[in-house]
Design a protein around this motif. Structure first.
Motif, PDB file in Angstrom:
ATOM      1  N   SER A   6       4.072  10.728 -17.188  1.00  0.00           N
ATOM      2  CA  SER A   6       5.144  11.704 -16.953  1.00  0.00           C
ATOM      3  C   SER A   6       5.881  11.407 -15.654  1.00  0.00           C
ATOM      4  N   VAL A   7       5.128  11.088 -14.605  1.00  0.00           N
ATOM      5  CA  VAL A   7       5.749  10.764 -13.316  1.00  0.00           C
ATOM      6  C   VAL A   7       6.599   9.511 -13.439  1.00  0.00           C
ATOM      7  N   TRP A   8       6.072   8.505 -14.114  1.00  0.00           N
ATOM      8  CA  TRP A   8       6.802   7.244 -14.294  1.00  0.00           C
ATOM      9  C   TRP A   8       8.136   7.492 -14.992  1.00  0.00           C
ATOM     10  N   HIS A   9       8.103   8.234 -16.083  1.00  0.00           N
ATOM     11  CA  HIS A   9       9.309   8.448 -16.860  1.00  0.00           C
ATOM     12  C   HIS A   9      10.290   9.418 -16.180  1.00  0.00           C
ATOM     13  N   SER A  10       9.814  10.204 -15.240  1.00  0.00           N
ATOM     14  CA  SER A  10      10.726  11.080 -14.487  1.00  0.00           C
ATOM     15  C   SER A  10      11.604  10.285 -13.521  1.00  0.00           C
ATOM     16  N   LEU A  11      11.123   9.071 -13.137  1.00  0.00           N
ATOM     17  CA  LEU A  11      11.798   8.191 -12.173  1.00  0.00           C
ATOM     18  C   LEU A  11      11.935   8.817 -10.790  1.00  0.00           C
ATOM     19  N   ALA A  12      11.216   9.908 -10.523  1.00  0.00           N
ATOM     20  CA  ALA A  12      11.257  10.508  -9.188  1.00  0.00           C
ATOM     21  C   ALA A  12      10.795   9.514  -8.127  1.00  0.00           C
ATOM     22  N   TRP A  13       9.793   8.705  -8.457  1.00  0.00           N
ATOM     23  CA  TRP A  13       9.245   7.709  -7.531  1.00  0.00           C
ATOM     24  C   TRP A  13      10.289   6.650  -7.161  1.00  0.00           C
ATOM     25  N   ASP A  14      11.286   6.466  -8.041  1.00  0.00           N
ATOM     26  CA  ASP A  14      12.287   5.426  -7.831  1.00  0.00           C
ATOM     27  C   ASP A  14      13.270   5.789  -6.722  1.00  0.00           C
ATOM     28  N   HIS A  15      13.144   7.000  -6.181  1.00  0.00           N
ATOM     29  CA  HIS A  15      14.021   7.438  -5.095  1.00  0.00           C
ATOM     30  C   HIS A  15      13.257   7.568  -3.770  1.00  0.00           C
ATOM     31  N   THR A  16      12.070   6.967  -3.715  1.00  0.00           N
ATOM     32  CA  THR A  16      11.290   6.967  -2.479  1.00  0.00           C
ATOM     33  C   THR A  16      11.932   6.019  -1.471  1.00  0.00           C
ATOM     34  N   THR A  24       9.699   1.031  -4.331  1.00  0.00           N
ATOM     35  CA  THR A  24       9.333   1.507  -5.663  1.00  0.00           C
ATOM     36  C   THR A  24       7.822   1.672  -5.810  1.00  0.00           C
ATOM     37  N   SER A  25       7.218   2.307  -4.827  1.00  0.00           N
ATOM     38  CA  SER A  25       5.791   2.623  -4.879  1.00  0.00           C
ATOM     39  C   SER A  25       5.626   4.135  -5.029  1.00  0.00           C
ATOM     40  N   ALA A  26       4.522   4.533  -5.647  1.00  0.00           N
ATOM     41  CA  ALA A  26       4.189   5.953  -5.644  1.00  0.00           C
ATOM     42  C   ALA A  26       3.871   6.362  -4.207  1.00  0.00           C
ATOM     43  N   PRO A  27       4.389   7.490  -3.721  1.00  0.00           N
ATOM     44  CA  PRO A  27       4.110   7.904  -2.339  1.00  0.00           C
ATOM     45  C   PRO A  27       2.615   7.996  -2.033  1.00  0.00           C
ATOM     46  N   THR A  28       1.829   8.393  -3.024  1.00  0.00           N
ATOM     47  CA  THR A  28       0.378   8.480  -2.817  1.00  0.00           C
ATOM     48  C   THR A  28      -0.241   7.104  -2.604  1.00  0.00           C
ATOM     49  N   ASP A  29       0.323   6.070  -3.218  1.00  0.00           N
ATOM     50  CA  ASP A  29      -0.172   4.718  -2.967  1.00  0.00           C
ATOM     51  C   ASP A  29       0.155   4.277  -1.548  1.00  0.00           C
ATOM     52  N   LEU A  30       1.299   4.711  -1.022  1.00  0.00           N
ATOM     53  CA  LEU A  30       1.643   4.385   0.365  1.00  0.00           C
ATOM     54  C   LEU A  30       0.631   5.011   1.329  1.00  0.00           C
ATOM     55  N   VAL A  31       0.223   6.241   1.051  1.00  0.00           N
ATOM     56  CA  VAL A  31      -0.806   6.882   1.878  1.00  0.00           C
ATOM     57  C   VAL A  31      -2.113   6.093   1.788  1.00  0.00           C
ATOM     58  N   ALA A  32      -2.449   5.654   0.576  1.00  0.00           N
ATOM     59  CA  ALA A  32      -3.668   4.864   0.400  1.00  0.00           C
ATOM     60  C   ALA A  32      -3.587   3.548   1.169  1.00  0.00           C
ATOM     61  N   TYR A  33      -2.433   2.876   1.138  1.00  0.00           N
ATOM     62  CA  TYR A  33      -2.274   1.623   1.887  1.00  0.00           C
ATOM     63  C   TYR A  33      -2.476   1.871   3.374  1.00  0.00           C
ATOM     64  N   GLN A  34      -1.890   2.953   3.867  1.00  0.00           N
ATOM     65  CA  GLN A  34      -2.027   3.280   5.291  1.00  0.00           C
ATOM     66  C   GLN A  34      -3.491   3.472   5.670  1.00  0.00           C
ATOM     67  N   GLN A  35      -4.233   4.156   4.816  1.00  0.00           N
ATOM     68  CA  GLN A  35      -5.645   4.394   5.116  1.00  0.00           C
ATOM     69  C   GLN A  35      -6.447   3.101   5.087  1.00  0.00           C
ATOM     70  N   LEU A  36      -6.142   2.224   4.126  1.00  0.00           N
ATOM     71  CA  LEU A  36      -6.843   0.936   4.071  1.00  0.00           C
ATOM     72  C   LEU A  36      -6.561   0.125   5.328  1.00  0.00           C
ATOM     73  N   ILE A  37      -5.301   0.072   5.744  1.00  0.00           N
ATOM     74  CA  ILE A  37      -4.937  -0.709   6.924  1.00  0.00           C
ATOM     75  C   ILE A  37      -5.608  -0.151   8.170  1.00  0.00           C
ATOM     76  N   ALA A  38      -5.619   1.172   8.315  1.00  0.00           N
ATOM     77  CA  ALA A  38      -6.234   1.792   9.494  1.00  0.00           C
ATOM     78  C   ALA A  38      -7.742   1.590   9.515  1.00  0.00           C
ATOM     79  N   THR A  39      -8.360   1.518   8.341  1.00  0.00           N
ATOM     80  CA  THR A  39      -9.814   1.334   8.260  1.00  0.00           C
ATOM     81  C   THR A  39     -10.209  -0.122   8.464  1.00  0.00           C
ATOM     82  N   VAL A  40      -9.533  -1.027   7.751  1.00  0.00           N
ATOM     83  CA  VAL A  40      -9.889  -2.449   7.788  1.00  0.00           C
ATOM     84  C   VAL A  40      -9.399  -3.118   9.072  1.00  0.00           C
TER      85      VAL A  40
END
Length: 201
Positions: A6-16, A24-40
């Motif tokens: 549903s999120v994919w087809h809404s294209l809301a993520w395409d305006h991040t 063109t990333s899901a905002p939640t994936d960006l948060v996950a990337y930040q946490q990985l970088i801060a941890t590793v």
């Protein structure tokens, strides 16, 4: 998966955007990337599928905030519009090409601490080849993130063909030193389900 569809087809993520640049990333994936970088705290983040550089700038911005790390952004071709940042080095070429691999390994030097983000939404063979090229740079406790595992009907873009998700299955079957870490997916929305591969040995 119905939620992701549903999120994919809404294209809301395409305006991040990040600092005004589209990505063109899901905002939640960006948060996950930040946490990985801060941890590793990797010395190097190796990113494929750079496109216009929005995600690249995000990764470099996190490194800047931490005061640690550099981004090597690989794309073929490289857009003329990519952002300039002191923590970003661009490498033009196919990620799995021997010349590209040689240039990247030359940049990171001996015994690097790397985190790899395979974000090119490539087919299965290219994704696997990129993994084989850059996974040796990832130490125990760090990650190879295979992005866009939702394509090819997983649950979106059914006509894509064998892609990142199918590559992950073969990678995990061949590489027992990695496992799919569910922790970065805890925000419920991710475009990389099963794709956060953590090295354990």
């Amino acid at each position: 998966s119905q939620f992701i569809d549903s999120v994919w087809h809404s294209l809301a993520w395409d305006h991040t955007t990040w600092l005004g640049r589209p990505l063109t990333s899901a905002p939640t994936d960006l948060v996950a990337y930040q946490q990985l970088i801060a941890t590793v705290r990797p010395e190097w983040i190796i990113e494929t599928g750079t496109a216009d550089g929005g995600r690249t700038l995000f990764l470099a911005s996190i490194c800047e905030l931490l005061g640690h790390g550099q981004v090597i952004a690989i794309s073929d071709p490289l857009s003329a519009e990519v952002p300039v940042h002191p923590r970003i080095t661009y490498v033009e070429g196919a990620p799995e090409d021997p010349d590209t691999i040689a240039r990247v390994t030359g940049l990171v030097g001996e015994d690097p601490t790397a985190l790899v983000l395979l974000g090119a939404c490539a087919d299965r063979a290219a994704t696997q080849a990129a993994f084989e090229a850059y996974a040796p740079l990832v130490p125990v406790g760090s990650y190879v993130v295979v992005a866009d595992t939702i394509v090819n009907g997983n649950p979106v873009w059914t006509g894509f063909g064998a892609g990142p998700a199918e590559a992950v299955k073969q990678i995990l079957a061949r590489h027992g030193e990695f496992y799919a870490d569910p922790e970065p997916e805890r925000f419920a929305l991710t475009f990389n389900p099963g794709g956060f591969l953590k090295r354990t040995r």
